[in-house]
Design a protein around this motif. Structure first.
Motif, PDB file in Angstrom:
ATOM      1  N   CYS A   1       0.932  -1.288  -0.017  1.00 26.07           N
ATOM      2  CA  CYS A   1       0.055   0.081  -0.064  1.00 26.07           C
ATOM      3  C   CYS A   1       0.756   1.317  -0.006  1.00 26.07           C
ATOM      4  CB  CYS A   1      -0.850   0.018   1.130  1.00 26.07           C
ATOM      5  SG  CYS A   1      -2.229  -1.473   1.157  1.00 26.07           S
ATOM      6  N   ASP A   2       1.882   1.239   0.794  1.00 27.32           N
ATOM      7  CA  ASP A   2       3.000   2.222   0.931  1.00 27.32           C
ATOM      8  C   ASP A   2       3.544   2.751  -0.387  1.00 27.32           C
ATOM      9  OD1 ASP A   2       2.137   2.715   3.453  1.00 27.32           O
ATOM     10  OD2 ASP A   2       4.107   1.718   4.262  1.00 27.32           O
ATOM     11  N   ILE A   3       3.948   1.931  -1.065  1.00 35.74           N
ATOM     12  CA  ILE A   3       4.656   1.950  -2.520  1.00 35.74           C
ATOM     13  C   ILE A   3       3.797   2.355  -3.717  1.00 35.74           C
ATOM     14  CG2 ILE A   3       4.979  -0.385  -3.244  1.00 35.74           C
ATOM     15  CD1 ILE A   3       7.824   0.364  -4.080  1.00 35.74           C
ATOM     16  N   SER A   4       2.596   1.550  -3.546  1.00 36.11           N
ATOM     17  CA  SER A   4       1.617   1.705  -4.612  1.00 36.11           C
ATOM     18  C   SER A   4       0.705   3.070  -4.282  1.00 36.11           C
ATOM     19  CB  SER A   4       0.561   0.612  -4.726  1.00 36.11           C
ATOM     20  OG  SER A   4      -0.110   0.591  -3.554  1.00 36.11           O
ATOM     21  N   LYS A   5       0.561   3.521  -3.190  1.00 33.21           N
ATOM     22  CA  LYS A   5      -0.092   4.622  -2.695  1.00 33.21           C
ATOM     23  C   LYS A   5      -1.702   4.405  -2.750  1.00 33.21           C
ATOM     24  CE  LYS A   5       3.359   8.151  -3.332  1.00 33.21           C
ATOM     25  NZ  LYS A   5       4.531   7.134  -3.582  1.00 33.21           N
ATOM     26  N   TYR A   6      -2.172   3.193  -2.734  1.00 36.74           N
ATOM     27  CA  TYR A   6      -3.651   2.926  -2.898  1.00 36.74           C
ATOM     28  C   TYR A   6      -3.727   2.237  -1.469  1.00 36.74           C
ATOM     29  CZ  TYR A   6      -3.976   2.681  -8.007  1.00 36.74           C
ATOM     30  OH  TYR A   6      -4.059   2.889  -9.395  1.00 36.74           O
ATOM     31  N   GLU A   7      -5.285   2.387  -1.104  1.00 36.42           N
ATOM     32  CA  GLU A   7      -5.471   2.022   0.061  1.00 36.42           C
ATOM     33  C   GLU A   7      -5.890   0.526  -0.304  1.00 36.42           C
ATOM     34  OE1 GLU A   7      -5.804   3.586   3.016  1.00 36.42           O
ATOM     35  OE2 GLU A   7      -5.294   5.395   2.206  1.00 36.42           O
ATOM     36  N   GLU A   8      -5.837  -0.339   1.108  1.00 36.25           N
ATOM     37  CA  GLU A   8      -5.979  -1.565   0.729  1.00 36.25           C
ATOM     38  C   GLU A   8      -7.457  -1.989   0.380  1.00 36.25           C
ATOM     39  OE1 GLU A   8      -6.118  -5.712   3.827  1.00 36.25           O
ATOM     40  OE2 GLU A   8      -5.861  -3.619   4.536  1.00 36.25           O
ATOM     41  N   SER A   9      -8.283  -1.244   0.849  1.00 34.75           N
ATOM     42  CA  SER A   9      -9.785  -1.586   0.255  1.00 34.75           C
ATOM     43  C   SER A   9      -9.734  -1.150  -1.344  1.00 34.75           C
ATOM     44  CB  SER A   9     -10.707  -0.555   1.027  1.00 34.75           C
ATOM     45  OG  SER A   9     -10.543   0.933   0.783  1.00 34.75           O
ATOM     46  N   GLU A  10      -8.769  -0.119  -2.037  1.00 37.91           N
ATOM     47  CA  GLU A  10      -8.874  -0.227  -3.201  1.00 37.91           C
ATOM     48  C   GLU A  10      -8.200  -1.143  -4.197  1.00 37.91           C
ATOM     49  OE1 GLU A  10      -8.518   4.529  -4.243  1.00 37.91           O
ATOM     50  OE2 GLU A  10      -6.860   3.887  -2.715  1.00 37.91           O
ATOM     51  N   LEU A  11      -7.355  -1.984  -3.282  1.00 37.46           N
ATOM     52  CA  LEU A  11      -6.676  -3.125  -4.011  1.00 37.46           C
ATOM     53  C   LEU A  11      -7.420  -4.454  -3.911  1.00 37.46           C
ATOM     54  CD1 LEU A  11      -3.132  -1.992  -2.617  1.00 37.46           C
ATOM     55  CD2 LEU A  11      -3.803  -1.675  -4.960  1.00 37.46           C
ATOM     56  N   ILE A  12      -7.797  -4.640  -2.678  1.00 38.68           N
ATOM     57  CA  ILE A  12      -8.654  -6.149  -2.928  1.00 38.68           C
ATOM     58  C   ILE A  12      -9.584  -6.133  -3.847  1.00 38.68           C
ATOM     59  CG2 ILE A  12      -9.856  -7.463  -1.083  1.00 38.68           C
ATOM     60  CD1 ILE A  12      -6.791  -7.209  -0.655  1.00 38.68           C
ATOM     61  N   GLY A  13      -9.576  -7.167  -4.521  1.00 35.45           N
ATOM     62  CA  GLY A  13     -10.791  -7.473  -5.751  1.00 35.45           C
ATOM     63  C   GLY A  13     -10.360  -7.018  -6.987  1.00 35.45           C
ATOM     64  N   ALA A  14      -9.535  -5.957  -6.841  1.00 32.43           N
ATOM     65  CA  ALA A  14      -9.116  -5.283  -8.023  1.00 32.43           C
ATOM     66  C   ALA A  14      -7.780  -6.266  -9.097  1.00 32.43           C
ATOM     67  CB  ALA A  14      -8.407  -3.821  -7.813  1.00 32.43           C
ATOM     68  N   PRO A  15      -7.950  -5.986 -10.310  1.00 33.94           N
ATOM     69  CA  PRO A  15      -6.966  -6.898 -11.061  1.00 33.94           C
ATOM     70  C   PRO A  15      -5.648  -6.366 -10.871  1.00 33.94           C
ATOM     71  CG  PRO A  15      -8.099  -5.286 -12.198  1.00 33.94           C
ATOM     72  CD  PRO A  15      -8.675  -5.216 -11.022  1.00 33.94           C
ATOM     73  N   HIS A  16      -4.479  -7.133 -10.917  1.00 33.16           N
ATOM     74  CA  HIS A  16      -3.231  -6.916 -10.486  1.00 33.16           C
ATOM     75  C   HIS A  16      -2.669  -5.769 -11.395  1.00 33.16           C
ATOM     76  CE1 HIS A  16       0.879  -6.791  -8.837  1.00 33.16           C
ATOM     77  NE2 HIS A  16       0.243  -7.702  -7.810  1.00 33.16           N
ATOM     78  N   SER A  17      -3.368  -5.686 -12.645  1.00 32.63           N
ATOM     79  CA  SER A  17      -2.923  -4.482 -13.638  1.00 32.63           C
ATOM     80  C   SER A  17      -3.233  -3.181 -13.195  1.00 32.63           C
ATOM     81  CB  SER A  17      -3.801  -5.011 -14.858  1.00 32.63           C
ATOM     82  OG  SER A  17      -5.020  -5.007 -14.786  1.00 32.63           O
ATOM     83  N   ILE A  18      -3.872  -3.239 -11.797  1.00 29.58           N
ATOM     84  CA  ILE A  18      -4.237  -1.552 -11.459  1.00 29.58           C
ATOM     85  C   ILE A  18      -2.825  -0.964 -11.526  1.00 29.58           C
ATOM     86  CG2 ILE A  18      -3.889  -2.408  -9.022  1.00 29.58           C
ATOM     87  CD1 ILE A  18      -6.281  -0.552  -8.452  1.00 29.58           C
TER      88      ILE A  18
END
Length: 337
Positions: free
Chosen positions: A35-52
């Motif tokens: 989360c720190d390096i991608s600057k996304y919140e965990e909630s934004e990442l879970i369930g999203a494709p890794h291509s995000i």
């Protein structure tokens, strides 16, 4: 055993960027580092494709190979450039491990280490190397690098300038002993300067003639010793200059011969004629004959001065050409008298 596994995972979790995805590539788990390096919140990442976090830097074939490898249950390793939420890019050294249950791949576990700074340094190094390679290959001078192994100097690089000057292909000479490629190196004196550069760090050789069965050329250049112990020879061919110098030398010798003959074989009789004309008593001659004699005297004096000038100018200049033309005009003048 489970406690040890959890301990290992905890250590890994603290120092690595971790994620887990299902077979569709959808993110199931990310740690705080992700989360720190991608600057996304965990909630934004879970369930999203890794291509995000796909930066678009790598082509489709790169990821096709990745998915083919892990789909077969094998570990994939490589460097990936990802994009953070704010648009910034970051490099990660990535290891993707397929999780296999009952002989089937169930999900993928990814471990990453950031290496953005290392990749920048590597890119800069590559850029400098490319610039050096372009410079190395596009300068007109010949450049040869040598590395000493035992008692031999092995050619390690050979630029396009050297290929053109020596009519040799770099692929044919790299890795060979310099004496094998240039058998005249020792007899021509070049080898002594290679040794001098190796011992002292630098050597400048004067004009040297290189000869072997296939070559007869003149060279001039310098040797440098690099920090890695390689010897760099930068040289250029001066064969044409030497040939022109030899031709000029012969031409000057011929001019000197002409000047000598003009001085001793032509000027001497002219001087005699002038002396004899001084003895003539013009009062005993008719007015017409006096004019002819005065005209002859003036012409002979011009001839005498021209010969003096030719002797003075013993090389090919515009002045010299003018004097020779003047002499030709005087010769025609006397023939018409």
């Amino acid at each position: 055993m489970k406690d040890k596994i959890y301990t290992y995972f905890d250590v890994l979790n603290q120092h690595s960027i971790i994620s887990a995805t299902n077979l569709k590539g959808e993110i199931k788990y990310v740690n705080d580092q992700f989360c720190d390096i991608s600057k996304y919140e965990e909630s934004e990442l879970i369930g999203a494709p890794h291509s995000i976090v796909n930066s678009g830097y790598h082509n489709r074939a790169y990821f096709k190979d990745l998915w083919r490898t892990i789909g077969r249950g094998k570990v994939w390793q490589g460097n990936i450039l990802n994009k953070a939420k704010d648009g910034s890019n970051y490099w990660v050294a990535t290891t993707i491990v397929p999780i296999i249950e009952e002989s089937k791949v169930k999900e993928y576990f990814s471990i990453r280490i950031e290496k953005t700074e290392e990749m920048k340094l590597e890119e800069e190094k590559t850029l400098h190397e490319n610039r050096f390679t372009q410079l190395f290959n596009h300068i007109s001078e010949g450049v040869v690098t040598l590395k000493k192994f035992g008692h031999k100097f092995i050619i390690t690089d050979f630029n396009r300038g050297a290929e053109k000057l020596d009519h040799k292909n770099s692929a044919e000479v790299i890795g060979k002993d310099v004496l094998e490629v240039f058998p005249g190196t020792e007899t021509s004196g070049f080898y002594d300067y290679i040794e001098e550069a190796y011992q002292k760090g630098y050597a400048q050789y004067p004009i040297l003639k290189y000869q072997d069965e296939n070559s007869d050329v003149w060279r001039k250049g310098e040797f440098y010793k690099l920090p890695n112990e390689e010897i760099v020879c930068v040289y250029h061919d001066i064969t044409e200059e030497i040939i022109q110098l030899e031709q000029l030398k012969k031409y000057n010798e011929k001019l000197e011969e002409i000047a000598f003959k003009a001085s001793h074989e032509v000027r001497a009789p002219v001087a005699s004629i002038l002396g004899l004309m001084q003895l003539l008593d013009l009062s005993d001659l008719s007015e017409n004959n006096q004019q002819v004699l005065e005209h002859m005297k003036s012409s002979v004096e011009k001839l005498d001065q021209t010969i003096r000038d030719i002797v003075k100018v013993s090389y090919d200049t515009e002045e010299g050409k003018a004097l020779f033309s003047k002499l030709s005009d005087l010769k025609n003048h006397f023939q018409n008298l």
